[in-house]
Design a protein around this motif. Structure first.
Motif, PDB file in Angstrom:
ATOM      1  N   MET A 193     -20.945 -10.930 -43.795  1.00 34.08           N
ATOM      2  CA  MET A 193     -21.281  -9.508 -43.752  1.00 34.08           C
ATOM      3  C   MET A 193     -22.684  -9.363 -43.150  1.00 34.08           C
ATOM      4  O   MET A 193     -23.670  -9.781 -43.755  1.00 34.08           O
ATOM      5  N   ARG A 194     -22.746  -8.778 -41.958  1.00 33.58           N
ATOM      6  CA  ARG A 194     -24.049  -8.534 -41.348  1.00 33.58           C
ATOM      7  C   ARG A 194     -24.637  -7.277 -41.977  1.00 33.58           C
ATOM      8  O   ARG A 194     -24.028  -6.203 -41.917  1.00 33.58           O
ATOM      9  N   VAL A 195     -25.820  -7.384 -42.571  1.00 33.08           N
ATOM     10  CA  VAL A 195     -26.416  -6.221 -43.216  1.00 33.08           C
ATOM     11  C   VAL A 195     -27.572  -5.635 -42.410  1.00 33.08           C
ATOM     12  O   VAL A 195     -27.993  -4.501 -42.675  1.00 33.08           O
ATOM     13  N   SER A 196     -28.092  -6.392 -41.460  1.00 36.41           N
ATOM     14  CA  SER A 196     -29.082  -5.901 -40.513  1.00 36.41           C
ATOM     15  C   SER A 196     -29.023  -6.860 -39.322  1.00 36.41           C
ATOM     16  O   SER A 196     -28.326  -7.884 -39.384  1.00 36.41           O
ATOM     17  N   PRO A 197     -29.716  -6.572 -38.214  1.00 26.53           N
ATOM     18  CA  PRO A 197     -29.548  -7.421 -37.028  1.00 26.53           C
ATOM     19  C   PRO A 197     -29.767  -8.912 -37.254  1.00 26.53           C
ATOM     20  O   PRO A 197     -29.112  -9.731 -36.617  1.00 26.53           O
ATOM     21  N   GLN A 198     -30.658  -9.297 -38.177  1.00 26.77           N
ATOM     22  CA  GLN A 198     -30.955 -10.716 -38.381  1.00 26.77           C
ATOM     23  C   GLN A 198     -30.626 -11.219 -39.782  1.00 26.77           C
ATOM     24  O   GLN A 198     -30.954 -12.353 -40.115  1.00 26.77           O
ATOM     25  N   HIS A 253     -27.712 -11.657 -42.973  1.00 29.10           N
ATOM     26  CA  HIS A 253     -26.291 -11.713 -43.286  1.00 29.10           C
ATOM     27  C   HIS A 253     -26.101 -12.107 -44.751  1.00 29.10           C
ATOM     28  O   HIS A 253     -26.838 -12.944 -45.277  1.00 29.10           O
ATOM     29  N   LEU A 254     -25.098 -11.511 -45.377  1.00 27.12           N
ATOM     30  CA  LEU A 254     -24.611 -11.974 -46.668  1.00 27.12           C
ATOM     31  C   LEU A 254     -23.406 -12.850 -46.386  1.00 27.12           C
ATOM     32  O   LEU A 254     -22.379 -12.373 -45.904  1.00 27.12           O
ATOM     33  N   VAL A 255     -23.529 -14.169 -46.653  1.00 25.27           N
ATOM     34  CA  VAL A 255     -22.477 -15.096 -46.236  1.00 25.27           C
ATOM     35  C   VAL A 255     -21.691 -15.674 -47.405  1.00 25.27           C
ATOM     36  O   VAL A 255     -20.704 -16.388 -47.199  1.00 25.27           O
ATOM     37  N   ALA A 287     -16.587 -19.665 -42.623  1.00 26.47           N
ATOM     38  CA  ALA A 287     -15.765 -18.662 -41.940  1.00 26.47           C
ATOM     39  C   ALA A 287     -16.499 -17.328 -41.855  1.00 26.47           C
ATOM     40  O   ALA A 287     -16.386 -16.608 -40.853  1.00 26.47           O
ATOM     41  N   GLU A 288     -17.266 -16.994 -42.900  1.00 28.50           N
ATOM     42  CA  GLU A 288     -18.036 -15.755 -42.886  1.00 28.50           C
ATOM     43  C   GLU A 288     -19.096 -15.803 -41.793  1.00 28.50           C
ATOM     44  O   GLU A 288     -19.336 -14.809 -41.101  1.00 28.50           O
ATOM     45  N   GLY A 322     -20.275 -14.216 -35.701  1.00 32.15           N
ATOM     46  CA  GLY A 322     -20.727 -14.765 -34.440  1.00 32.15           C
ATOM     47  C   GLY A 322     -21.754 -15.866 -34.565  1.00 32.15           C
ATOM     48  O   GLY A 322     -22.476 -16.165 -33.596  1.00 32.15           O
ATOM     49  N   LEU A 323     -21.826 -16.501 -35.733  1.00 30.30           N
ATOM     50  CA  LEU A 323     -22.800 -17.561 -35.970  1.00 30.30           C
ATOM     51  C   LEU A 323     -22.106 -18.902 -36.090  1.00 30.30           C
ATOM     52  O   LEU A 323     -20.957 -18.989 -36.534  1.00 30.30           O
ATOM     53  N   ASP A 324     -22.816 -19.951 -35.721  1.00 31.11           N
ATOM     54  CA  ASP A 324     -22.295 -21.312 -35.805  1.00 31.11           C
ATOM     55  C   ASP A 324     -22.881 -21.984 -37.046  1.00 31.11           C
ATOM     56  O   ASP A 324     -24.107 -22.128 -37.144  1.00 31.11           O
ATOM     57  N   PRO A 325     -22.045 -22.399 -38.013  1.00 30.55           N
ATOM     58  CA  PRO A 325     -22.588 -23.077 -39.199  1.00 30.55           C
ATOM     59  C   PRO A 325     -23.465 -24.271 -38.858  1.00 30.55           C
ATOM     60  O   PRO A 325     -24.393 -24.596 -39.619  1.00 30.55           O
ATOM     61  N   ALA A 326     -23.202 -24.912 -37.727  1.00 32.75           N
ATOM     62  CA  ALA A 326     -24.010 -26.069 -37.334  1.00 32.75           C
ATOM     63  C   ALA A 326     -25.451 -25.697 -37.030  1.00 32.75           C
ATOM     64  O   ALA A 326     -26.314 -26.576 -36.935  1.00 32.75           O
ATOM     65  N   ASP A 327     -25.726 -24.390 -36.884  1.00 33.62           N
ATOM     66  CA  ASP A 327     -27.096 -23.950 -36.617  1.00 33.62           C
ATOM     67  C   ASP A 327     -27.915 -23.750 -37.888  1.00 33.62           C
ATOM     68  O   ASP A 327     -29.089 -23.375 -37.811  1.00 33.62           O
ATOM     69  N   ILE A 328     -27.307 -23.975 -39.065  1.00 33.26           N
ATOM     70  CA  ILE A 328     -28.093 -23.932 -40.302  1.00 33.26           C
ATOM     71  C   ILE A 328     -29.060 -25.109 -40.299  1.00 33.26           C
ATOM     72  O   ILE A 328     -28.652 -26.268 -40.269  1.00 33.26           O
ATOM     73  N   LYS A 329     -30.345 -24.810 -40.321  1.00 33.21           N
ATOM     74  CA  LYS A 329     -31.367 -25.861 -40.299  1.00 33.21           C
ATOM     75  C   LYS A 329     -32.142 -25.980 -41.603  1.00 33.21           C
ATOM     76  O   LYS A 329     -32.775 -27.007 -41.856  1.00 33.21           O
TER      77      LYS A 329
END
Length: 249
Positions: A1-6, A8-10, A52-53, A58-65
């Motif tokens: 759930m995108r709550v603002s441009p940057q 997300h509630l995932v 999946a959220e 439009g985000l890639d889980p692999a980008d979680i740093k």
């Protein structure tokens, strides 16, 4: 759930928006311009739903740093080990000193999971894993990641290891409060050894001295503006020597 441009509630369970597994806390994710930052990680029973959220947004889980923990209770920290196992790139895990000690002990009794099972909060089959914390943060420590500035605040009361995060991003300030405070100025006092009324009141007073726009708690509703009103309501009770209303009560 995108709550603002940057932002997300995932993850969010039954005590929230039922996005993911019913035992998950609200897990917040921010886009920093230098990778994704996740605050808390859910209970760990269904990481695929969290990923999946992200994908839906439009985000890639692999980008979680980076992952920041508010505290080590299972609904907030149980997802850490499964997420780390599934991601192919290194992820830095941050926590306050006491939460780090509990995570690294791998001892379920230190996070009161035995008590939660006894009260029927979790099924007997549920198992929790700890994890190694890469960066242990002291009170008021500030981490800069891309466009984000993240300040740890010790906020005990709900549990002795609890911390919150004051985050500045794109000119907005948000409080990621975990279970220290909820919408409507409610708190979460419960029958576990390290839950403290006195510490909860001290935390409410500390948070009432902050200034922020967005209020992003660990369960239930959130606020994208005027987030301070939730802290002020709790502080009104504290200043009269009273406990704020209990969350879900």
């Amino acid at each position: 759930m995108r709550v603002s441009p940057q932002i997300h509630l995932v993850a969010s369970g039954n005590v929230g928006f039922s996005l993911t597994d019913k035992f998950d806390c609200n897990a917040w994710l921010i886009e920093t311009g230098d990778g994704l930052v996740l605050f808390d990680a859910g209970a760990g029973r269904d990481i695929a739903s969290i990923f999946a959220e992200l994908t839906t947004n439009g985000l890639d889980p692999a980008d979680i740093k980076h992952i920041f923990l508010t505290h080590a209770h299972a609904d907030h920290s149980g997802g850490v080990a499964p997420i780390l196992d599934q991601l192919s790139r290194p992820v830095t895990l941050y926590a306050g000193e006491e939460a780090a000690a509990r995570m690294q002990s791998h001892d379920e009794t230190r996070i009161s999971l035995d008590t939660a099972r006894r009260f029927g909060v979790y099924p007997e089959s549920y198992r929790w894993q700890g994890a190694t914390v890469d960066t242990v943060l002291a009170d008021d420590a500030v981490i800069h990641i891309g466009e984000a500035s993240i300040r740890l605040l010790k906020t005990p009361g709900h549990s002795a290891d609890h911390c919150s995060y004051l985050v500045t991003l794109s000119g907005k300030t948000m409080l990621v409060s975990g279970d220290a405070l909820f919408a409507g100025g409610t708190v979460f006092l419960q029958d576990i050894p390290d839950c403290s009324f006195t510490a909860t009141i001290a935390t409410v007073r500390r948070l009432s001295n902050l200034t922020f726009d967005m209020f992003l708690p660990g369960h239930g509703a959130f606020a994208l503006k005027e987030g301070m009103r939730h802290v002020r309501r709790a502080a009104d009770f504290a200043e009269r020597g009273l406990a704020p209303p209990n969350f879900g009560g």
